[in-house]
Design a protein around this motif. Sequence first.
Motif, PDB file in Angstrom:
ATOM      1  N   MET A 114      -2.659  -5.880  -5.700  1.00 54.84           N
ATOM      2  CA  MET A 114      -2.266  -5.154  -4.442  1.00 54.84           C
ATOM      3  C   MET A 114      -2.965  -5.804  -3.402  1.00 54.84           C
ATOM      4  O   MET A 114      -2.473  -6.223  -2.311  1.00 54.84           O
ATOM      5  CB  MET A 114      -2.449  -3.572  -4.448  1.00 54.84           C
ATOM      6  N   GLN A 115      -4.405  -5.971  -3.662  1.00 55.90           N
ATOM      7  CA  GLN A 115      -5.313  -6.718  -2.581  1.00 55.90           C
ATOM      8  C   GLN A 115      -4.861  -8.118  -2.180  1.00 55.90           C
ATOM      9  O   GLN A 115      -4.903  -8.580  -1.193  1.00 55.90           O
ATOM     10  CB  GLN A 115      -6.485  -6.489  -2.982  1.00 55.90           C
ATOM     11  N   ARG A 118      -1.642  -8.199  -0.099  1.00 56.89           N
ATOM     12  CA  ARG A 118      -1.844  -7.867   1.131  1.00 56.89           C
ATOM     13  C   ARG A 118      -2.401  -9.097   1.961  1.00 56.89           C
ATOM     14  O   ARG A 118      -2.205  -9.424   3.322  1.00 56.89           O
ATOM     15  CB  ARG A 118      -2.959  -6.704   1.364  1.00 56.89           C
ATOM     16  N   ALA A 119      -3.418  -9.750   1.198  1.00 53.86           N
ATOM     17  CA  ALA A 119      -3.905 -11.002   1.556  1.00 53.86           C
ATOM     18  C   ALA A 119      -2.896 -12.121   1.822  1.00 53.86           C
ATOM     19  O   ALA A 119      -3.206 -13.468   2.295  1.00 53.86           O
ATOM     20  CB  ALA A 119      -5.143 -11.495   0.773  1.00 53.86           C
TER      21      ALA A 119
END
Length: 193
Positions: A114-115, A118-119
């Motif tokens: 998920m990180q 997002r990035a």
Amino acid sequence: MAIGIVAIIALGVGTHIFEITMKAAATQASLSRKRMVVLGAVFGGIQMLLMLLGLFVTWIIEENCEMDMVNHIYRYAAICFLFMLIAKSLFEGIYTKEFLECRAEPLSLKQWGMQAIRAGIESSVVGMSITYLNPDTLYDMVCVLCISILSAIGGLWYGYWSGVKGQRVLNLSGAFMLGIAGVYMIIRQKAGI
């Protein structure tokens, strides 16, 4: 020339990936070398998938829109998105926030994924820009994938062992490299290439 510009774009995004993974690693209580490689490969792979999404959108637009007007609008949009990414990097380089380093429980692969998503918006923009610069994308994909994975692993290693340092330099150097690519794209647009 376009091949070199693609490498510069990939390095520009690689600085952002390095910063994100450096911050994540600085908060990990334990992080083995094997886990660094796995997390780096996952992060780089997700970045690659998002870049492919940008490539795919570009391909769909170019294949289905015969009109020159639509292609021109799309090319200007790709340039605008790239310059928005440059502005974001410049802003983050000038106004660097203090980062609190505290060791916490390891991130799960789901949290890590998920990180990475997002990035990964930047990777979609990069995919659009790369397709605009060089339609022969096999080299581009390999170049971006390698730089993304190496940047993620390097950021994890550096952040875990050295903490969060050099954010300003990372952001400003990334903005500079993306700026070179943006200027090159504008010159190509003006020349009608």
